[in-house]
Scaffold this motif. Sequence first.
Motif, mmCIF file in Angstrom:
data_model
loop_
_atom_site.group_PDB
_atom_site.id
_atom_site.type_symbol
_atom_site.label_atom_id
_atom_site.label_comp_id
_atom_site.label_asym_id
_atom_site.label_seq_id
_atom_site.Cartn_x
_atom_site.Cartn_y
_atom_site.Cartn_z
ATOM 1 N N VAL A 244 39.507 -21.356 111.091
ATOM 2 C CA VAL A 244 38.554 -22.321 111.635
ATOM 3 C C VAL A 244 39.187 -22.972 112.855
ATOM 4 O O VAL A 244 40.239 -23.614 112.743
ATOM 5 N N GLY B 252 39.569 -33.522 116.238
ATOM 6 C CA GLY B 252 40.787 -32.732 116.430
ATOM 7 C C GLY B 252 41.880 -33.486 117.146
ATOM 8 O O GLY B 252 42.895 -32.907 117.511
ATOM 9 N N LYS B 253 41.716 -34.805 117.319
ATOM 10 C CA LYS B 253 42.692 -35.518 118.137
ATOM 11 C C LYS B 253 44.067 -35.619 117.495
ATOM 12 O O LYS B 253 45.082 -35.505 118.180
ATOM 13 N N SER B 254 44.113 -35.763 116.156
ATOM 14 C CA SER B 254 45.433 -35.836 115.534
ATOM 15 C C SER B 254 46.122 -34.487 115.535
ATOM 16 O O SER B 254 47.359 -34.405 115.574
ATOM 17 N N THR B 255 45.330 -33.441 115.478
ATOM 18 C CA THR B 255 45.911 -32.103 115.506
ATOM 19 C C THR B 255 46.710 -31.889 116.787
ATOM 20 O O THR B 255 47.719 -31.192 116.797
ATOM 21 N N LEU C 76 50.152 -33.151 116.185
ATOM 22 C CA LEU C 76 50.948 -32.315 115.296
ATOM 23 C C LEU C 76 51.359 -31.024 115.988
ATOM 24 O O LEU C 76 52.501 -30.564 115.861
ATOM 25 N N ILE D 26 41.198 -21.800 106.404
ATOM 26 C CA ILE D 26 40.628 -22.467 105.238
ATOM 27 C C ILE D 26 39.867 -21.447 104.426
ATOM 28 O O ILE D 26 38.905 -20.844 104.889
ATOM 29 N N VAL E 145 40.046 -25.670 115.418
ATOM 30 C CA VAL E 145 39.906 -27.122 115.479
ATOM 31 C C VAL E 145 40.119 -27.631 116.894
ATOM 32 O O VAL E 145 39.618 -28.688 117.245
ATOM 33 N N TYR F 286 42.876 -23.708 111.813
ATOM 34 C CA TYR F 286 43.341 -23.832 110.426
ATOM 35 C C TYR F 286 42.731 -22.692 109.638
ATOM 36 O O TYR F 286 41.575 -22.338 109.832
ATOM 37 N N ALA G 143 30.352 -28.940 112.443
ATOM 38 C CA ALA G 143 31.517 -28.469 111.706
ATOM 39 C C ALA G 143 32.326 -27.596 112.647
ATOM 40 O O ALA G 143 31.761 -26.917 113.511
ATOM 41 N N PRO G 144 33.628 -27.614 112.521
ATOM 42 C CA PRO G 144 34.460 -26.830 113.446
ATOM 43 C C PRO G 144 34.027 -25.368 113.456
ATOM 44 O O PRO G 144 33.774 -24.773 112.424
#
Lengths: 677, 292, 321, 552
Positions: A26, A51-54, A57, A21, A28, A19, A283-284
């Motif tokens: 960054v 990061g599992k939902s990423t 997507l 940012i 993920v 992502y 943090a990522p």
Amino acid sequence: MTDPAVPPVLRLDDMSVSYRIRGRAVPVLSQVNLSIAKGEVYGLVGESGSGKSTVALAVQRVLPANGRMSGGRALINGRDVGALDRAALLQMRAREVAMVFQDPGRALNPSITIGRQVAEAFEILGASGHEARRRAEEMLTRVRISSPARVMERYPHQLSGGMQQRVVIAMALAKDPSLLILDEPTTGLDATIEAEILDLVDTLRREFGASILFISHNLGAIAGLCDRVGVLYAGRLVEEGPVRDLFADPRHPYTAGLLRCLPRPGLRKDLAPLDTIPGFPPAPGSIPVGCVFAPRCALADETCRTIDPPLVTTGAGRVSRCHHHDRVGDLPHAVPRAAAGTLAPAGASTGTPVLELTALSKTYGSAPYAVQALRDVSLRLMPGQTLGLVGESGSGKSTLAHALLGLIAPDAGGGMALDGAALAPEVRRRTAEQIKTLQIVFQNPDSALNRSHSVRRLIGRAITRLGGLKGAQREAQVTRLLESVRLTARQLSARPRQLSGGMKQRVAVARAFAGNPRLVVCDEPTSALDVSVQAAILNLLAELQAERQVAYLLISHDLGVVRYLSDWIAVLYLGRLLEVGPAARVLDGPHHPYTEALLSAAPSVSGERTGRIRLTGAIPSGVSPPAGCLFHTRCPRRIGPICDTEEPPFTADAHGHAIRCHLPRAELGRSLAPATA
Amino acid sequence: MSEALPLTEPAPGLAREARTRGVVGRLLRTPSFLIGITILLFWAVCAVFAPSFVPYDPYADDLLNTLQPPSAEHWFGTDQIGRDVFSRVLVGARAILTIAPLATLVGTVAGTAIGLITGYFGGWVDAIIGRLLEVMLSLPLIIVALLVLVALGPSTPTVVVVVGLVFAPLVARTVRAAVLTERHLDYVAAAAVRGESAPYIMSVEILPNITPPIIVEGTVRLGYAIFTIASLSFLGFGVQPPTPDWGLAIAENYGVLIGGFWWTVVFDTAATASLIVGVNLAAESLQRALAE
Amino acid sequence: MSGALGPFLLKRLALSLLTLWLLSVVVFFGCQVLPGDPARAILGPLADPRAVAALNEKLGSDRPPVEIYLSWMGGLITGDMGQSYAYRSPVAPFIGSALVNSLKLAATVFAIVVPLGIGAGVLAALRAGRPIDRLISVAGLSLTVIPEFVSSIALILVFAVLLRWLPLSASWPAGSGPLVQLQHLILPALPLVIVLFGYIARMTRAGMVEALSADYTRTAILKGLPWRTVLSRHVLRNALLPTITVIAAQMGYALGGLVVVESLFRYQGIGSLVLGAARAKDFAMLQAGILTVGAFFVVTTLLADIVTTLLDPRLRTGGRR
Amino acid sequence: MSKLIGFVNKWRQGASELENGVVDQFLLGQLDRRAFFRHGSRIGLSAAVMAGVLQGAGFAPIGRAFAQGKSGGTIRVAQITPSGAIEPVSVADQGGLLPLALAGDFLALDGPDLVLRPMLATSWKPNEDGSVWTFTLRPGVKFHDGRTMTADDVVASIDRLADPANGSNALSAFKGVLSKGGTTKVDDLTVKFTLDAPNGNFPYYVSSDNYNAIILPADYKGDFEKNFNGTGPFKIETYTPKVGATFVRNPDYWAGPALADKVEISFYAEQQPQVLAVLGGQIDLVQQIVAQGSQSLFDNPAVKILRLKSNAHRQIHMKNKGAFADKRVRQAVALTLDRPAIIKGLFKGMADPGNDSPFAPVFPSTDTSVPQRVKDIAKAKELMAAAGAEKGFEVTLTTMQMQELPTIASLIRNSAGEIGIKVNLKIEDVGAYYGDAVPGKSDWLDSEFGITDYGHRGTPNVFLAAPLLSTGTWNSAEFKNPEYDKLVASYIAALDPAAQKAQAGAIQRLLLDETPVIFPYFYDYLTATSSKLTGVEGTAMGQMFLHKAGFV
């Protein structure tokens, strides 16, 4: 299980996602590899931020505008998703992949009827309007919606969360997808509803034969549903394998730590503290070299900090990204077992109760729309003990807590007494001593801590108000309190947002203890936290209780948490106590059918589906509660018309264990595995 | 999406200053903010210092040199009684930049107080005050302001108070909405459980958390205050002659505009527009920066 | 569904009436603060005090305020708005014609600005972050804040004086057809279009951006729906709800708040009627005018509520579950 | 006369100093003759004789032509919106006067030269001491509703104004002159006025000078707006309050039908849109424009400016106590004003300098030998020092939001500043300034330093009395000077022009010395018309007589 000739339904080849940012890329997800065969259910587990939902997507090319797949490929049925043109992508979405999101209330369009939304999924496939509606109705039946025609006329907000999720699942299955992605499909749902949905998914996977990517933080849900599981930590797949083997014998220290954190049956505050994983998820992108888990890993050595471990095969179908995968069994406990002995036994069981509620009721609104949130609740809690309050949403748990705290006034007629003295319904009319005695730890520290105030101020103000200390004394007390919740002076000037979730909850706990309370209401104290953090907070609560003889009124929907901390358990349903008694007796049985249902709804990591009894249907409305036994509309053990007409008596046995049921005790259910070891 | 959320939050351990610097830093990297704040600063400097550096006394008439076109002597020409337009435009920033911020302050303070009280107490307090505010809001602001000014007569303090008070309900509405969100957060309950008084909870617990929307509302209101006061001046109810003021100058001179004396109006028009646009650019950038 | 809508509407209606009544009280007693008296205002400063007294008595403006208020309210209930002091004739026709004029102007404004603003807002949201979005946002922002008198003067100069394309005055000759009337209305409408354009565009954009990033939109995309269908069926309807409220609120402003434009274009709308009445101490006219403006605002808000309710089933069908 | 009303663009084109001088010479020459006619008309020389003399001199009694306009067409008139009902009895603002002058007639017309001409009365004469006046009416005059005007109508019309119960605006004018019941019918065409006291100027009180005095039917009910029933050259067609009115030619007008078919009046809230409208060709006639703000009209060949000498003026009063108690301070303030510059800068030269008395050059009785006060800062400073005020003081100047008044206030602020007086301005809404028009409840009368607007009058009597007499009701300066009071009394009583002039000179000198009020200028009444429109005749009061107006 996999036929090499048929490409896997989903394959990730070194997939990386980042992502952007504030101008910085960054990462993920870093080089995630996995593949799901036809008909397979693959669980992807990880804590928030892993990061599992990423993954979900990225696979469907719906990353947010600032996200992009920075490396590798995702292949669906052998085709590279990233290389699809517009039409092919539409085709893929329309026919091959379906997805169910976490919050069904938001996944449905609020201004279009259910029927229209479900039918739309069929229209894309070429069905005519009439045909689409017919098939929509059929599909709703298949997801066990009892009167689909009526539901189709309704709007999303008119359905319960469980119903909404069924509708979303129906829409997903409309296309008969080869891949179904479920992203935390049961988070936010009550335990009994969650169990229903998981059962439904389990049934449907057999009916439809779809491959499933099941994304969840809930180890129990994964264990009950999946064939294989992948563990995601800080954007990396750290371990993968068949679900039972992996949970039984983890080969990565993170997986092992995660499993140990769970308050399992057999663990109790007076026996042993829970294990925890020290530190916080990074943090990522903050750990550029070495193993991402190294900073929190008890096995970590120099190699771990410098060399990124490769994926190593550790058994049949199992891989682990750990240099020391063979030593995971020796992973030391984060909290020394020896500490168990220091835990004091439960508080006194005789004497003046710290809290006594008599016939407490609370009615919201006025007839004919009155909702009785609490009905005639009588409870007592002895000093130094924990009373666990269990129930689904709408059961009146929070109303009870708020009435106790003086935030809402209960109906006239009931009584509250603190240390034997009557407790005024409004905070303003309570004595300073009573205010000091009774404090609360809220569910969500983000909400409970004023985000504008520093830790020093948050705790300091409470000390001033509740402890009456000023100046240097106050400062000293702040430091002492911080130490007792395992925080350091470094955090004094921090604002809540600069702290992790666990730290925030510790601050909230410290604040509640500022005036040396004798009773702390813990309102779902850990449900907003990740498993590893939850354990630490539960340990902390247990320690503080042992040290200070404070009593807890613990409100939770998580039986594991209740089991770990409680001496007594009360079960609420539609504002009515259905059962109350010593914790072990309530958990082991004989217990109320509702308690039994709650217990069997809780998934366990051992993977057994303890589904002896299941509830069906939604919780009735508080406006028009059922006559007779409040629970009869959903009761799997309903014995006859008596349940519909006559409210069962509420009588206690010699141990103070009361059950509100017409069934004789002997016929009531019992736990297979006793709660006490 | 639950994954994306934590990413926008700074990682634990980042110092507060870093975040504050973040907002300021982001603002300083936003072109629209830079343009807006430059315009605003330019006019602020004019408001404070222009009387000491403009070439002519902005009040000095010269009846023998009226309506002179722009020239080396009079950069923006002269008006109908021979006053130097350039000097009057620059000094004209003073009136509007005194009245508008004061009016905004009055409106913001009053609106915040009302919003806090109605939002926090709710119930009949909210119902009664809310009804009264709705009465005020059911009329266009300019009408309310004009009626009061007709009744009381225009003077600077009156304009400040009137414009401030007609803005108060709007600010109150924003603040109330923000308070309603905060009110349901548990820290308010925690304070109540601690036995804190209502004024303490409103001012110490809630207020700091709703400052970003108040700041944004304040800057937006500032833009509208300039708009409203310029319009009032134009209608003869704002700044009074002979004080140099843009809206007043436009009202006085727009009749001669057709005669070709464009300089009597154009510079004041441009000044008004530039100031308002400047304020709004800054306000919008600030809003974005705070929302990020 | 209508069962839920009925009581809701009744309650809203009752509240609106309460608002209007409060407004009448505030306005009436506010009027008492205005300096001077009606006869003095009619006869001028130089009139003989005897004449002033005689006229005041004739007009009935020397009665106690409460008495005047009660008789006025009594009249209002029976549909009589009272007598204008200055014009010595019933107020109603004045209000009526001013209201019709204002409505015509407002209708022209909204006929232009609503499609324009919504179109631009939708376009900006779809191209969020791109140059066209920045252009629309910055233009909308800048135009919204230009006071009407500034833009009016520019428009008058260009279109009425230099080019002579459009008539200068908003008032058309008596008996003009709708086309001629429209021609006269365009110029005064434009400054308002300029002011409202940015407002509506920005609101639409915000609603669109929110709807575009909503989970249900993602659901629709993942169903495999073509983009056009996603937009028209799932996004627009939800996105435009806040815009409707904004438009309704602005209609109140377009009706009563146009003192500046009305005075510049010598348009006999309700705004200039109110201001004129205030200056002339024509109390009955002033009260009726203000109440009309207030009533219009209340009605548009009510209408917006109804439309929003019809479009948003969450409101229509009552609370959750 | 033809020089009084002229094309301003023409005037400007040839505006060399020499030519202006010639104009002035001519005007001065005209004054003597005018004085004669004026006196003649007042004492009742027959209308026929008057008209003959006038025609012999090249003037028509009503309407004159440069080039005779053609018959037909619609004259589109712009004017300020009347502030209330157009009702002859109570009307007080200029907005109502133009429609009234179209629909109604007066007994006599007070022309631009302040000479009375017959209208509905053909002749009038006083008794020996001027206490009873007898008017002979024009026969065969018809109201718009077809009825014939008789002495009954005239008696009712004038008596209505004198009756305090009717709240008439003319009541203050009639105060001490004519009371209720003083008007009686002699026969159908003769009316007798029995005055409260002898008055040599009485005919002016029932002429167009008293704009309330249009003749209405005896049974008039106060509902003039319903049908505008008068005897005038135009009949109402439509009237929409606050919007406008249209009038059509009255075919039965006693002086013959008007040229124009129609007159269409549009009401405007303010001057600037009217200027734009006449420039845009949407309007043919603007009732009044003020020089400031109308510059764009002056150079425009499509527009001509009709310029009427008038005695309309502004009074800058200084209360004779406090800071202004010493007359030297008042003189000093008056000396700071650069009147010619103001007239040039603000009025494009279309005004006469005032000499701090109400005697405008346009009044025949004005003594022109009194030296004009000119700007003299050095002398002003001396006076301030002599009065012990060399350090100056601070004072608030109050005035209202009206035409050039705020600008004048700004100018005074600057000029007074030159002698150390710090002037703060307070500019109010017109209503707020006048307040209740009684001391204690009126900023106009209570302010120590203020600027007030005074309209055009046929005689200086009102200007001499109300603002300056010890008993004056509008005496904002609180000027109390017995000698002045005596002089004014004898001026008003004087029937002989020479005596009037002598008294006028004395008054002028006294006021110049005392300076209770600064009279900075008397500004011309300006009307803008399309250059195609001709034959418009107005009064400096704002009435427009369009009987002979037409397009070339």
